[in-house]
Enzyme design. Structure first.
Site, PDB file in Angstrom:
ATOM      1  N   ASN A  17     -26.312 -75.579 -63.371  1.00 10.91           N
ATOM      2  CA  ASN A  17     -26.282 -74.634 -62.252  1.00 10.91           C
ATOM      3  C   ASN A  17     -26.299 -73.226 -62.828  1.00 10.91           C
ATOM      4  O   ASN A  17     -25.300 -72.768 -63.376  1.00 10.91           O
ATOM      5  CB  ASN A  17     -25.010 -74.876 -61.427  1.00 10.91           C
ATOM      6  CG  ASN A  17     -24.816 -73.812 -60.359  1.00 10.91           C
ATOM      7  OD1 ASN A  17     -25.748 -73.117 -59.994  1.00 10.91           O
ATOM      8  ND2 ASN A  17     -23.590 -73.697 -59.874  1.00 10.91           N
ATOM      9  N   LYS A  68     -26.455 -70.489 -61.247  1.00 18.08           N
ATOM     10  CA  LYS A  68     -25.858 -69.478 -60.348  1.00 18.08           C
ATOM     11  C   LYS A  68     -26.821 -68.294 -60.231  1.00 18.08           C
ATOM     12  O   LYS A  68     -28.034 -68.495 -60.211  1.00 18.08           O
ATOM     13  CB  LYS A  68     -24.483 -69.056 -60.859  1.00 18.08           C
ATOM     14  CG  LYS A  68     -23.608 -70.261 -61.216  1.00 18.08           C
ATOM     15  CD  LYS A  68     -22.171 -69.904 -61.381  1.00 18.08           C
ATOM     16  CE  LYS A  68     -21.433 -71.112 -61.920  1.00 18.08           C
ATOM     17  NZ  LYS A  68     -20.015 -71.079 -61.650  1.00 18.08           N
ATOM     18  N   HIS A 127     -21.189 -76.025 -52.971  1.00 14.71           N
ATOM     19  CA  HIS A 127     -20.509 -75.519 -54.176  1.00 14.71           C
ATOM     20  C   HIS A 127     -19.309 -74.675 -53.744  1.00 14.71           C
ATOM     21  O   HIS A 127     -19.359 -73.962 -52.738  1.00 14.71           O
ATOM     22  CB  HIS A 127     -21.487 -74.687 -55.008  1.00 14.71           C
ATOM     23  CG  HIS A 127     -20.970 -74.371 -56.374  1.00 14.71           C
ATOM     24  ND1 HIS A 127     -20.051 -73.369 -56.595  1.00 14.71           N
ATOM     25  CD2 HIS A 127     -21.221 -74.932 -57.573  1.00 14.71           C
ATOM     26  CE1 HIS A 127     -19.770 -73.328 -57.888  1.00 14.71           C
ATOM     27  NE2 HIS A 127     -20.459 -74.266 -58.509  1.00 14.71           N
ATOM     28  N   GLU A 140     -18.221 -71.952 -54.727  1.00 10.78           N
ATOM     29  CA  GLU A 140     -18.504 -70.510 -54.568  1.00 10.78           C
ATOM     30  C   GLU A 140     -19.119 -70.238 -53.205  1.00 10.78           C
ATOM     31  O   GLU A 140     -18.879 -69.182 -52.613  1.00 10.78           O
ATOM     32  CB  GLU A 140     -19.398 -70.022 -55.722  1.00 10.78           C
ATOM     33  CG  GLU A 140     -18.602 -69.948 -57.027  1.00 10.78           C
ATOM     34  CD  GLU A 140     -19.422 -70.078 -58.299  1.00 10.78           C
ATOM     35  OE1 GLU A 140     -20.666 -69.986 -58.244  1.00 10.78           O
ATOM     36  OE2 GLU A 140     -18.806 -70.293 -59.358  1.00 10.78           O
ATOM     37  N   GLU A 191     -15.642 -81.015 -58.550  1.00  6.52           N
ATOM     38  CA  GLU A 191     -15.474 -79.766 -59.293  1.00  6.52           C
ATOM     39  C   GLU A 191     -14.153 -79.111 -58.903  1.00  6.52           C
ATOM     40  O   GLU A 191     -14.096 -78.377 -57.900  1.00  6.52           O
ATOM     41  CB  GLU A 191     -16.617 -78.804 -58.980  1.00  6.52           C
ATOM     42  CG  GLU A 191     -17.985 -79.315 -59.366  1.00  6.52           C
ATOM     43  CD  GLU A 191     -18.914 -78.163 -59.693  1.00  6.52           C
ATOM     44  OE1 GLU A 191     -19.359 -78.094 -60.841  1.00  6.52           O
ATOM     45  OE2 GLU A 191     -19.162 -77.325 -58.825  1.00  6.52           O
ATOM     46  N   GLY A 208     -15.657 -72.064 -64.397  1.00  3.01           N
ATOM     47  CA  GLY A 208     -15.815 -70.758 -65.029  1.00  3.01           C
ATOM     48  C   GLY A 208     -14.542 -70.222 -65.658  1.00  3.01           C
ATOM     49  O   GLY A 208     -14.476 -69.051 -66.022  1.00  3.01           O
ATOM     50  N   SER A 227     -16.147 -76.116 -66.462  1.00  6.54           N
ATOM     51  CA  SER A 227     -16.033 -75.777 -67.885  1.00  6.54           C
ATOM     52  C   SER A 227     -16.452 -76.917 -68.808  1.00  6.54           C
ATOM     53  O   SER A 227     -15.822 -77.147 -69.849  1.00  6.54           O
ATOM     54  CB  SER A 227     -14.618 -75.282 -68.196  1.00  6.54           C
ATOM     55  OG  SER A 227     -14.349 -74.094 -67.456  1.00  6.54           O
TER      56      SER A 227
HETATM   57  C1  PEP Z   1     -20.397 -74.777 -61.721  1.00  7.18           C
HETATM   58  O1  PEP Z   1     -20.920 -73.697 -61.519  1.00  7.18           O
HETATM   59  O2  PEP Z   1     -20.622 -75.707 -60.949  1.00  7.18           O
HETATM   60  C2  PEP Z   1     -19.534 -74.928 -62.890  1.00  7.18           C
HETATM   61  C3  PEP Z   1     -18.951 -76.079 -63.090  1.00  7.18           C
HETATM   62  O3  PEP Z   1     -19.393 -73.834 -63.715  1.00  7.18           O
HETATM   63  P1  PEP Z   1     -18.740 -73.825 -65.218  1.00  7.18           P
HETATM   64  O4  PEP Z   1     -19.368 -74.977 -65.965  1.00  7.18           O
HETATM   65  O5  PEP Z   1     -19.124 -72.493 -65.775  1.00  7.18           O
HETATM   66  O6  PEP Z   1     -17.278 -74.014 -65.047  1.00  7.18           O
END
Ligand code: PEP
Length: 249
Positions: A9, A11, A95, A97, A167, A173, A212
């Protein structure tokens, strides 16, 4: 056997030129990988360019969002039909976000998943608890409600086409990954709830972990029975680190 999915992803990162440079560097690194579904989710403006560059390879393309209508007066939105036409095969839906910054509700997520499936796209349906919800001991209640509402009225025959991404918001992040055991506990719980809904078809649902994920933690996560892949943010932005994650074995 469930084929693992490793999805990146991006973003709101990368211009079309940067996306193309990534793909040119990435494809040779993963050329030999056959037993993993590899997905790149660039921002909307790069979907066509990325889809053209990966055509005929083992890499597919996802959007990061989708609208639930086929077309209409929805300024700023993109429909499932447009995404399929642009070359996407997957779309990330719900997601955290988008839930957090754009007030996306479980009902909207449900409508988007149905629309994606109707257009032949594979939804990557995201859910997960916040840190305060985990600390309050409500992780299972939260993810159960998100799962059941997000998949409301979707029949078992769609199960093989649905990808769920667990998630935990506190791991996205932040550099703070859920332990493989914490992730497996939630994945097993989600699988159980999917079984309650779809019986044996639940076995075909890929449940990804996201939060992460890095080259050095992917293997221990993937060793868990109900972890069928990863949704990767930050570590998917560089071709070499994402290729290492794809080649986790
Ligand atoms: C994500 O954006 O879905 C995500 C898991 O980000 P990160 O791997 O940076 O934590």
């Amino acid at each position: 056997m469930r084929v693992p999915v490793i999805a990146g992803n991006w973003k709101m990162y990368k211009t079309s030129g940067e996306a193309a440079a990534f793909v040119r560097a990435f494809l040779p690194l993963v050329a030999g990988v056959r037993e993993v579904e590899i997905v790149l989710a660039p921002p909307f403006p790069s979907i066509v360019a990325v889809a053209e560059l990966v055509r005929g390879s083992n890499v597919t393309v996802s959007s990061q969002n989708v609208h639930f209508a086929d077309e209409g007066a929805y300024t700023g939105e993109v429909s499932p039909r447009m995404l399929a036409d642009a070359g996407a095969t997957h779309c990330i839906i719900g997601h955290s976000e988008r839930r957090q910054y754009y007030a996306e509700t479980d009902d909207a997520v449900n409508r988007k998943i149905k629309a994606a499936l109707a257009a032949g796209l594979t939804p990557i349906f995201c859910l997960g608890e916040t840190l305060s919800q985990r600390e309050a001991g409500s992780t299972f209640d939260v993810v159960e409600a998100q799962l059941l509402r997000g998949l409301n009225d979707i029949p078992a025959k769609e199960a093989p086409k649905v990808v769920v991404a667990y998630e935990p918001v506190w791991a996205i992040g932040t550099g703070r990954t859920a332990t493989p055991e914490q992730a497996q506990d939630v994945h097993a719980f989600l699988r159980g709830r999917l079984k309650g809904m779809w019986d044996d078809a639940a076995e075909s649902v890929r449940i990804l972990y996201g939060g992460s994920v890095k080259p050095d933690n992917i293997a221990t996560l993937m060793a868990k029975q109900d972890i069928d892949g990863a949704l990767v943010g930050g570590a998917s932005l560089a071709a070499d680190s994402f290729a290492k994650i794809v080649k986790f074995k």
